[in-house]
Scaffold this motif. Sequence first.
Motif, PDB file in Angstrom:
ATOM      1  N   THR A  14       0.840  -1.193   0.000  1.00 36.24           N
ATOM      2  CA  THR A  14       0.000   0.000   0.000  1.00 36.24           C
ATOM      3  C   THR A  14       0.872   1.238   0.000  1.00 36.24           C
ATOM      4  OG1 THR A  14      -0.101   0.104   2.420  1.00 36.24           O
ATOM      5  CG2 THR A  14      -1.808  -1.194   1.301  1.00 36.24           C
ATOM      6  N   SER A  15       0.308   2.326  -0.499  1.00 34.70           N
ATOM      7  CA  SER A  15       0.986   3.615  -0.479  1.00 34.70           C
ATOM      8  C   SER A  15      -0.064   4.697  -0.326  1.00 34.70           C
ATOM      9  CB  SER A  15       1.799   3.828  -1.766  1.00 34.70           C
ATOM     10  OG  SER A  15       0.965   3.795  -2.916  1.00 34.70           O
ATOM     11  N   MET A  16       0.372   5.865   0.093  1.00 31.52           N
ATOM     12  CA  MET A  16      -0.540   6.987   0.293  1.00 31.52           C
ATOM     13  C   MET A  16      -0.394   7.953  -0.868  1.00 31.52           C
ATOM     14  SD  MET A  16      -1.991   6.056   3.037  1.00 31.52           S
ATOM     15  CE  MET A  16      -2.973   7.524   3.345  1.00 31.52           C
ATOM     16  N   LEU A  17      -1.509   8.264  -1.516  1.00 30.39           N
ATOM     17  CA  LEU A  17      -1.527   9.188  -2.647  1.00 30.39           C
ATOM     18  C   LEU A  17      -2.097  10.512  -2.183  1.00 30.39           C
ATOM     19  CD1 LEU A  17      -1.088   9.667  -5.673  1.00 30.39           C
ATOM     20  CD2 LEU A  17      -3.423   8.850  -6.056  1.00 30.39           C
ATOM     21  N   GLN A  18      -1.299  11.568  -2.317  1.00 29.95           N
ATOM     22  CA  GLN A  18      -1.731  12.892  -1.875  1.00 29.95           C
ATOM     23  C   GLN A  18      -2.766  13.433  -2.845  1.00 29.95           C
ATOM     24  OE1 GLN A  18      -0.587  14.263   0.978  1.00 29.95           O
ATOM     25  NE2 GLN A  18      -2.077  15.907   0.781  1.00 29.95           N
ATOM     26  N   SER A  19      -3.947  13.686  -2.386  1.00 28.15           N
ATOM     27  CA  SER A  19      -4.999  14.233  -3.237  1.00 28.15           C
ATOM     28  C   SER A  19      -5.023  15.747  -3.112  1.00 28.15           C
ATOM     29  CB  SER A  19      -6.351  13.627  -2.852  1.00 28.15           C
ATOM     30  OG  SER A  19      -6.652  13.927  -1.500  1.00 28.15           O
ATOM     31  N   SER A  20      -5.595  16.381  -4.097  1.00 25.69           N
ATOM     32  CA  SER A  20      -5.633  17.845  -4.101  1.00 25.69           C
ATOM     33  C   SER A  20      -6.789  18.330  -3.235  1.00 25.69           C
ATOM     34  CB  SER A  20      -5.801  18.356  -5.532  1.00 25.69           C
ATOM     35  OG  SER A  20      -6.934  17.788  -6.129  1.00 25.69           O
ATOM     36  N   VAL A  42       4.850  19.995 -17.788  1.00 26.32           N
ATOM     37  CA  VAL A  42       3.697  19.919 -18.688  1.00 26.32           C
ATOM     38  C   VAL A  42       3.980  18.963 -19.841  1.00 26.32           C
ATOM     39  CG1 VAL A  42       2.265  21.223 -20.299  1.00 26.32           C
ATOM     40  CG2 VAL A  42       2.866  22.211 -18.098  1.00 26.32           C
ATOM     41  N   GLU A  43       5.176  19.073 -20.439  1.00 23.51           N
ATOM     42  CA  GLU A  43       5.527  18.212 -21.565  1.00 23.51           C
ATOM     43  C   GLU A  43       5.614  16.750 -21.145  1.00 23.51           C
ATOM     44  OE1 GLU A  43       8.233  21.282 -24.250  1.00 23.51           O
ATOM     45  OE2 GLU A  43       9.087  20.340 -22.470  1.00 23.51           O
ATOM     46  N   LEU A  44       6.089  16.498 -19.921  1.00 19.56           N
ATOM     47  CA  LEU A  44       6.157  15.125 -19.426  1.00 19.56           C
ATOM     48  C   LEU A  44       4.756  14.546 -19.297  1.00 19.56           C
ATOM     49  CD1 LEU A  44       7.730  12.731 -18.366  1.00 19.56           C
ATOM     50  CD2 LEU A  44       7.811  13.830 -16.114  1.00 19.56           C
ATOM     51  N   GLY A  45       3.834  15.336 -18.777  1.00 26.29           N
ATOM     52  CA  GLY A  45       2.456  14.871 -18.667  1.00 26.29           C
ATOM     53  C   GLY A  45       1.835  14.575 -20.022  1.00 26.29           C
ATOM     54  N   GLU A  46       2.084  15.454 -21.004  1.00 31.96           N
ATOM     55  CA  GLU A  46       1.550  15.224 -22.344  1.00 31.96           C
ATOM     56  C   GLU A  46       2.156  13.978 -22.972  1.00 31.96           C
ATOM     57  OE1 GLU A  46       2.466  18.881 -24.275  1.00 31.96           O
ATOM     58  OE2 GLU A  46       0.668  19.904 -23.553  1.00 31.96           O
ATOM     59  N   PHE A  47       3.438  13.730 -22.695  1.00 31.42           N
ATOM     60  CA  PHE A  47       4.117  12.586 -23.308  1.00 31.42           C
ATOM     61  C   PHE A  47       3.557  11.265 -22.791  1.00 31.42           C
ATOM     62  CE2 PHE A  47       7.470   9.455 -23.842  1.00 31.42           C
ATOM     63  CZ  PHE A  47       7.921   9.721 -25.121  1.00 31.42           C
ATOM     64  N   ILE A  48       3.259  11.174 -21.487  1.00 28.16           N
ATOM     65  CA  ILE A  48       2.755   9.924 -20.914  1.00 28.16           C
ATOM     66  C   ILE A  48       1.237   9.874 -20.916  1.00 28.16           C
ATOM     67  CG2 ILE A  48       4.792   9.697 -19.448  1.00 28.16           C
ATOM     68  CD1 ILE A  48       3.109  10.631 -17.085  1.00 28.16           C
ATOM     69  N   GLY A  49       0.589  10.948 -21.400  1.00 28.30           N
ATOM     70  CA  GLY A  49      -0.867  10.946 -21.476  1.00 28.30           C
ATOM     71  C   GLY A  49      -1.564  11.191 -20.150  1.00 28.30           C
ATOM     72  N   ARG A  50      -0.909  11.912 -19.230  1.00 27.38           N
ATOM     73  CA  ARG A  50      -1.517  12.239 -17.940  1.00 27.38           C
ATOM     74  C   ARG A  50      -1.438  13.749 -17.719  1.00 27.38           C
ATOM     75  NH1 ARG A  50      -2.055   7.515 -14.865  1.00 27.38           N
ATOM     76  NH2 ARG A  50      -3.405   8.812 -13.565  1.00 27.38           N
ATOM     77  N   SER A  51      -2.065  14.208 -16.665  1.00 24.29           N
ATOM     78  CA  SER A  51      -2.095  15.643 -16.387  1.00 24.29           C
ATOM     79  C   SER A  51      -0.808  16.087 -15.697  1.00 24.29           C
ATOM     80  CB  SER A  51      -3.289  15.973 -15.489  1.00 24.29           C
ATOM     81  OG  SER A  51      -3.116  15.375 -14.201  1.00 24.29           O
ATOM     82  N   ARG A  52      -0.575  17.394 -15.721  1.00 20.35           N
ATOM     83  CA  ARG A  52       0.570  17.944 -15.006  1.00 20.35           C
ATOM     84  C   ARG A  52       0.440  17.679 -13.510  1.00 20.35           C
ATOM     85  NH1 ARG A  52       1.639  22.414 -11.994  1.00 20.35           N
ATOM     86  NH2 ARG A  52       3.782  23.276 -12.073  1.00 20.35           N
ATOM     87  N   GLN A  53      -0.792  17.742 -12.988  1.00 15.91           N
ATOM     88  CA  GLN A  53      -1.003  17.505 -11.557  1.00 15.91           C
ATOM     89  C   GLN A  53      -0.578  16.093 -11.180  1.00 15.91           C
ATOM     90  OE1 GLN A  53      -1.752  19.630  -9.237  1.00 15.91           O
ATOM     91  NE2 GLN A  53      -1.784  18.108  -7.602  1.00 15.91           N
ATOM     92  N   HIS A  54      -0.891  15.119 -12.056  1.00 14.02           N
ATOM     93  CA  HIS A  54      -0.470  13.733 -11.782  1.00 14.02           C
ATOM     94  C   HIS A  54       1.049  13.633 -11.756  1.00 14.02           C
ATOM     95  CE1 HIS A  54      -0.325   9.349 -12.022  1.00 14.02           C
ATOM     96  NE2 HIS A  54       0.548   9.486 -12.998  1.00 14.02           N
ATOM     97  N   VAL A  55       1.711  14.279 -12.709  1.00  9.33           N
ATOM     98  CA  VAL A  55       3.176  14.256 -12.756  1.00  9.33           C
ATOM     99  C   VAL A  55       3.754  14.854 -11.483  1.00  9.33           C
ATOM    100  CG1 VAL A  55       5.196  15.209 -13.935  1.00  9.33           C
ATOM    101  CG2 VAL A  55       3.300  14.265 -15.266  1.00  9.33           C
ATOM    102  N   VAL A  56       3.205  15.995 -11.047  1.00  9.39           N
ATOM    103  CA  VAL A  56       3.698  16.664  -9.849  1.00  9.39           C
ATOM    104  C   VAL A  56       3.522  15.772  -8.625  1.00  9.39           C
ATOM    105  CG1 VAL A  56       3.251  18.581  -8.278  1.00  9.39           C
ATOM    106  CG2 VAL A  56       3.415  19.000 -10.735  1.00  9.39           C
ATOM    107  N   GLU A  57       2.362  15.120  -8.498  1.00  3.72           N
ATOM    108  CA  GLU A  57       2.113  14.264  -7.338  1.00  3.72           C
ATOM    109  C   GLU A  57       3.095  13.103  -7.282  1.00  3.72           C
ATOM    110  OE1 GLU A  57      -1.951  13.096  -7.616  1.00  3.72           O
ATOM    111  OE2 GLU A  57      -2.741  15.033  -6.958  1.00  3.72           O
ATOM    112  N   VAL A  58       3.365  12.489  -8.436  1.00  2.00           N
ATOM    113  CA  VAL A  58       4.307  11.361  -8.472  1.00  2.00           C
ATOM    114  C   VAL A  58       5.714  11.830  -8.123  1.00  2.00           C
ATOM    115  CG1 VAL A  58       5.415   9.647  -9.961  1.00  2.00           C
ATOM    116  CG2 VAL A  58       2.954  10.033 -10.119  1.00  2.00           C
ATOM    117  N   LEU A  59       6.149  12.947  -8.700  1.00  2.00           N
ATOM    118  CA  LEU A  59       7.505  13.435  -8.462  1.00  2.00           C
ATOM    119  C   LEU A  59       7.684  13.924  -7.028  1.00  2.00           C
ATOM    120  CD1 LEU A  59       8.233  15.337 -11.806  1.00  2.00           C
ATOM    121  CD2 LEU A  59       8.884  13.021 -11.159  1.00  2.00           C
ATOM    122  N   GLU A  60       6.652  14.510  -6.449  1.00  2.00           N
ATOM    123  CA  GLU A  60       6.735  14.915  -5.036  1.00  2.00           C
ATOM    124  C   GLU A  60       6.794  13.686  -4.132  1.00  2.00           C
ATOM    125  OE1 GLU A  60       4.876  19.127  -3.996  1.00  2.00           O
ATOM    126  OE2 GLU A  60       3.369  17.761  -4.789  1.00  2.00           O
TER     127      GLU A  60
END
Length: 421
Positions: A80-86, A341-359
């Motif tokens: 299990t892991s904890m996913l930070q929601s907005s 933003v470009e990373l999110g577009e490349f993998i087909g996800r939102s910038r918010q998703h990218v930020v949450e994963v990287l954080e």
Amino acid sequence: MNSTVLTKNSTTPITSLDQAELKIRRAGIIRLNPEGQEQVDGEELLQTVCGFNLESKTVAQAIKRQIAKHEFCEGKDFTTSMLQSSGGRPRRVYHFSVNAANHVLLSAMTQEGKQARQEAIDEKRKQQLTDALNIPQSSEKPALDQRENDTPQVLLEINMATSLKAIAFAEALGFTGNQKLLSADRLLKSQIGFSPLEAMGQRQLIAPVQKMTFTPTQLGQMMTPPQDAREVNRRLEAARLQTRIDRQWIPTDLGTPFCEILDTGKSHHSGTPVKQVKWYQTALDRLVPRADAAPETVPMDLNSHDADPPLYGSDEDCEPIPRKPKRKRNRYELDDYFSLVELGEFIGRSRQHVVEVLEKLRIIKWTGQGKKGKYLLTDKGWQYGLMYDPTETLFHNRQSKRLTTSNAQPVLGYDILKFFH
């Protein structure tokens, strides 16, 4: 004892764990965690593959029921892991092992026992490995244990012959170089308790190539004066070391000895693999400075000081000066790096998703108060990227005193893609 389940959008009955695993892999929900282990998102498994129609607030309860039903052990069958929601509390996310996911799919809407299926799949995998290594089977003891009376020389010959078969098996799976030898060594040690490398006193293998490779951005930082990646790529092209095909830089026959082509493990939207070219430092010796174009001069008629200058864009101009298109916000179009933003577009996800994963991975961090702040690379993040200032079109290193005061933003190389499989 067989059980049969019809999955969502499927008319093919699934009656074995092998068929269940094939269904899950085709669904594309198996991903690698940061430790490189395969795992299956619990919600995607139940909703996408098993066909459960669950509301978001009941997903966790359904997953817990599956865990209790199969008596799964945390750390082995699921994590299990904890996913930070907005804007809300963190949400617990469940990840099944591939084997556990197979059981969940196979037992969906059935009550067949887990133990019989597990024994069947373990026996089949053991048979496949035995056939691959050509190890004689026995219901009592492993073949090597039955040869206790053999001399050390005979045992060594048996182990050496088995080692060669393991290496051939690893090569058949696509491993090459040191990876082939290390994979075969791990296989032998786990199955028959013999490690060729340890027996020879070698716990590490020396890499065959002892040269560092660099991206065009890194090469540009070595030049005097420093150049950006676009200029370096133009010079590599002018030196006939690479050419551009379908928006990708491809080394020429002349440039092949000066570079390495690395597989990033990702694909473009067209399906073609994403590959990255990195260059040896010796490639700089082949580059020549690009001659700047001489400014166009217009002869001046000294006797007509009152003559009006030509109006650009009027009928007197055969080719009006083209305007440079405005670049979209937060898209820098660097050859070797993605913006968030470009990373999110490349993998087909939102910038918010990218930020949450990287954080969550502690690769970027927010500095400042409220909206008056910015993301910076962490100590770990500098291994995967740089800070880029689009206003001044230059990169900052981690010692720069202007990281927080400038417009520098995190940009990440292709290595970051391994966290988004």
